[in-house]
Design a protein around this motif. Sequence first.
Motif, PDB file in Angstrom:
ATOM      1  N   LYS A 292      12.194   6.040   0.501  1.00 35.78           N
ATOM      2  CA  LYS A 292      11.341   5.148   1.297  1.00 35.78           C
ATOM      3  C   LYS A 292      10.803   3.994   0.459  1.00 35.78           C
ATOM      4  O   LYS A 292      10.612   2.887   0.962  1.00 35.78           O
ATOM      5  CB  LYS A 292      10.194   5.945   1.931  1.00 35.78           C
ATOM      6  N   ALA A 293      10.566   4.261  -0.825  1.00 28.75           N
ATOM      7  CA  ALA A 293      10.115   3.193  -1.713  1.00 28.75           C
ATOM      8  C   ALA A 293      11.243   2.192  -1.951  1.00 28.75           C
ATOM      9  O   ALA A 293      11.017   0.976  -1.984  1.00 28.75           O
ATOM     10  CB  ALA A 293       9.636   3.779  -3.037  1.00 28.75           C
ATOM     11  N   LEU A 294      12.480   2.706  -2.095  1.00 29.70           N
ATOM     12  CA  LEU A 294      13.639   1.821  -2.260  1.00 29.70           C
ATOM     13  C   LEU A 294      13.851   0.948  -1.024  1.00 29.70           C
ATOM     14  O   LEU A 294      14.222  -0.221  -1.130  1.00 29.70           O
ATOM     15  CB  LEU A 294      14.894   2.659  -2.524  1.00 29.70           C
ATOM     16  N   SER A 295      13.592   1.524   0.145  1.00 27.92           N
ATOM     17  CA  SER A 295      13.736   0.756   1.392  1.00 27.92           C
ATOM     18  C   SER A 295      12.764  -0.415   1.436  1.00 27.92           C
ATOM     19  O   SER A 295      13.102  -1.503   1.918  1.00 27.92           O
ATOM     20  CB  SER A 295      13.505   1.669   2.607  1.00 27.92           C
TER      21      SER A 295
ATOM     22  N   PHE B 229       0.847  -1.198   0.000  1.00 26.00           N
ATOM     23  CA  PHE B 229       0.000   0.000   0.000  1.00 26.00           C
ATOM     24  C   PHE B 229       0.886   1.253   0.000  1.00 26.00           C
ATOM     25  O   PHE B 229       0.668   2.177  -0.797  1.00 26.00           O
ATOM     26  CB  PHE B 229      -0.907  -0.011   1.232  1.00 26.00           C
ATOM     27  N   TYR B 230       1.862   1.267   0.880  1.00 23.79           N
ATOM     28  CA  TYR B 230       2.754   2.424   1.006  1.00 23.79           C
ATOM     29  C   TYR B 230       3.588   2.609  -0.261  1.00 23.79           C
ATOM     30  O   TYR B 230       3.781   3.732  -0.745  1.00 23.79           O
ATOM     31  CB  TYR B 230       3.655   2.238   2.227  1.00 23.79           C
ATOM     32  N   PHE B 231       4.084   1.514  -0.821  1.00 17.84           N
ATOM     33  CA  PHE B 231       4.881   1.578  -2.043  1.00 17.84           C
ATOM     34  C   PHE B 231       4.058   2.171  -3.189  1.00 17.84           C
ATOM     35  O   PHE B 231       4.541   3.005  -3.954  1.00 17.84           O
ATOM     36  CB  PHE B 231       5.387   0.190  -2.434  1.00 17.84           C
ATOM     37  N   SER B 232       2.818   1.746  -3.309  1.00 21.25           N
ATOM     38  CA  SER B 232       1.942   2.278  -4.355  1.00 21.25           C
ATOM     39  C   SER B 232       1.730   3.770  -4.162  1.00 21.25           C
ATOM     40  O   SER B 232       1.822   4.559  -5.116  1.00 21.25           O
ATOM     41  CB  SER B 232       0.592   1.547  -4.338  1.00 21.25           C
ATOM     42  N   TYR B 233       1.476   4.161  -2.942  1.00 24.16           N
ATOM     43  CA  TYR B 233       1.242   5.572  -2.622  1.00 24.16           C
ATOM     44  C   TYR B 233       2.459   6.427  -2.972  1.00 24.16           C
ATOM     45  O   TYR B 233       2.333   7.527  -3.511  1.00 24.16           O
ATOM     46  CB  TYR B 233       0.911   5.703  -1.137  1.00 24.16           C
ATOM     47  N   LEU B 234       3.655   5.921  -2.677  1.00 21.78           N
ATOM     48  CA  LEU B 234       4.892   6.664  -2.936  1.00 21.78           C
ATOM     49  C   LEU B 234       5.305   6.630  -4.400  1.00 21.78           C
ATOM     50  O   LEU B 234       6.154   7.413  -4.823  1.00 21.78           O
ATOM     51  CB  LEU B 234       6.036   6.077  -2.096  1.00 21.78           C
ATOM     52  N   SER B 235       4.703   5.730  -5.170  1.00 25.71           N
ATOM     53  CA  SER B 235       5.177   5.496  -6.542  1.00 25.71           C
ATOM     54  C   SER B 235       4.106   5.796  -7.583  1.00 25.71           C
ATOM     55  O   SER B 235       3.819   4.993  -8.474  1.00 25.71           O
ATOM     56  CB  SER B 235       5.659   4.046  -6.676  1.00 25.71           C
ATOM     57  N   GLY B 236       3.500   6.933  -7.446  1.00 29.21           N
ATOM     58  CA  GLY B 236       2.544   7.365  -8.458  1.00 29.21           C
ATOM     59  C   GLY B 236       1.244   6.603  -8.465  1.00 29.21           C
ATOM     60  O   GLY B 236       0.551   6.568  -9.484  1.00 29.21           O
ATOM     61  N   GLY B 237       0.899   5.972  -7.338  1.00 29.82           N
ATOM     62  CA  GLY B 237      -0.345   5.203  -7.289  1.00 29.82           C
ATOM     63  C   GLY B 237      -0.300   3.998  -8.194  1.00 29.82           C
ATOM     64  O   GLY B 237      -1.328   3.582  -8.739  1.00 29.82           O
TER      65      GLY B 237
ATOM     66  N   ALA C 123       6.654  17.848  -7.611  1.00 30.48           N
ATOM     67  CA  ALA C 123       5.265  17.596  -7.222  1.00 30.48           C
ATOM     68  C   ALA C 123       5.165  16.465  -6.217  1.00 30.48           C
ATOM     69  O   ALA C 123       4.411  16.529  -5.245  1.00 30.48           O
ATOM     70  CB  ALA C 123       4.425  17.275  -8.459  1.00 30.48           C
ATOM     71  N   MET C 124       5.961  15.413  -6.418  1.00 32.97           N
ATOM     72  CA  MET C 124       5.842  14.236  -5.572  1.00 32.97           C
ATOM     73  C   MET C 124       6.429  14.427  -4.183  1.00 32.97           C
ATOM     74  O   MET C 124       6.231  13.613  -3.285  1.00 32.97           O
ATOM     75  CB  MET C 124       6.464  13.013  -6.255  1.00 32.97           C
ATOM     76  N   LYS C 125       7.146  15.539  -3.969  1.00 35.71           N
ATOM     77  CA  LYS C 125       7.650  15.849  -2.635  1.00 35.71           C
ATOM     78  C   LYS C 125       6.507  16.165  -1.680  1.00 35.71           C
ATOM     79  O   LYS C 125       6.684  16.175  -0.463  1.00 35.71           O
ATOM     80  CB  LYS C 125       8.621  17.018  -2.698  1.00 35.71           C
ATOM     81  N   ASN C 126       5.330  16.441  -2.235  1.00 36.13           N
ATOM     82  CA  ASN C 126       4.172  16.784  -1.414  1.00 36.13           C
ATOM     83  C   ASN C 126       3.516  15.555  -0.782  1.00 36.13           C
ATOM     84  O   ASN C 126       2.590  15.692  -0.004  1.00 36.13           O
ATOM     85  CB  ASN C 126       3.129  17.512  -2.260  1.00 36.13           C
ATOM     86  N   LEU C 127       3.973  14.364  -1.153  1.00 37.46           N
ATOM     87  CA  LEU C 127       3.308  13.152  -0.666  1.00 37.46           C
ATOM     88  C   LEU C 127       3.458  12.991   0.843  1.00 37.46           C
ATOM     89  O   LEU C 127       2.540  12.520   1.518  1.00 37.46           O
ATOM     90  CB  LEU C 127       3.849  11.911  -1.392  1.00 37.46           C
TER      91      LEU C 127
END
Length: 398
Positions: free
Chosen positions: A286-289, A241-249, A393-397
């Motif tokens: 965080k996605a790489l982690s 779930f978190y990976f999807s959220y951090l990676s453009g859905g 833009a993605m820094k706003n996540l």
Amino acid sequence: MNATVNIVCYKWKELANGEHPLMICICKDGKRKYKSLGVSIHPQFWDFKKNKPKRNCPNKDQIETLITEKIKEYSKQIIEFKAESKDFTVATLVEKVNVSIHRLTVKQLLDNEFERLRKEGRLKYASTYKELKTSLLDFNKHLDIYFSEIDVNWLKNYEVWLRGKGLGDNSIGVRFRTLRALYNKAVSENIVKAEYYPFRIYKVSKLHKETIKRSITKSDVELIINYNTGHEYTQLAIDLFYFSYLSGGINFVDIAYLTRDNIIDNRLIYTRKKTKKLIKLPIQDKALSIIEKYKSSNSYFFPILSAFHKTDVQKANRVNKVLAIINRNLKMIGEELNLPIDLTTYVARHTYATVLKRSGVNTSIISESLGHSSEKVTQIYLDSFENSQIDEAMKNLL
């Protein structure tokens, strides 16, 4: 010069049985062109002065009907040219009227489309054609029909029948959108003439109902990623779930197929299974982690697919099985956290979009919804903007 269209018994050509072919004669700008009607007649049964069959002509009514229909086709096309202020030659007129029609039935094209999608690995989309075929067979009893037989009344009867089965607007809408896509295919491939297209009058859009928005807040996302569990699949559900959220859905199906080849120069690059669009996004630390956490000898990032799953069917079955387990665990987490909606992998996708919008990101970069109505538009914009704009833009996540 105006075009003229007449029928002639072409006496300059005699067939072995003594008959002469009936021809359409088109004249314009001093040019003349003949086109066979596909029937012939003995000269004793043809009135050469009036250019029509005599009273004693065998099959007189059928021949006259054929002549009337053919002249009507040419006259209609001439009117269309004039209405559009388009000039035309005799050759273009004949070509326009005599576009070859490939006589495929609804069943044949349905089967062709299903097989094409299956070979392309688009199994979920292919399944909608399979479901449509099953539904239509149940409704119509057979599909050995031509597309021209599917008119507005036919569609209305099909809708009534589906409602009688207890289906709601959205479920009916899926059937009709698939059928419309099939009909569009038939028109584009000259299987049916565009003039028979019933969806200009029968509007599929009326069957679409806006679903409840499936997004949560940043604080809700924090609650999910901080949820403590010792259960393997529950933790995997949280991480995906978190990976999807951090990676453009990124969609669950696309997550399942990710390998180390999808990361190039610190960017996540992949082609969506559903739309075949190439997606390029910054891969966040965080996605790489999360990826490192599940690192193994398996070429896939996450424990969804493995070398055991070789065929497209095996892979699709495995993905669906794991998705069901993941969503079941996410739903349980959402209930324990008292979240306002049922938690699924799709919520991560939707939340990605809404969080960016609420953070002031221009809707031309990311739209509020990543559903069917706007998903393609969102992907197009993601592809067209500079990497720096997407990165910012993605820094706003979080």
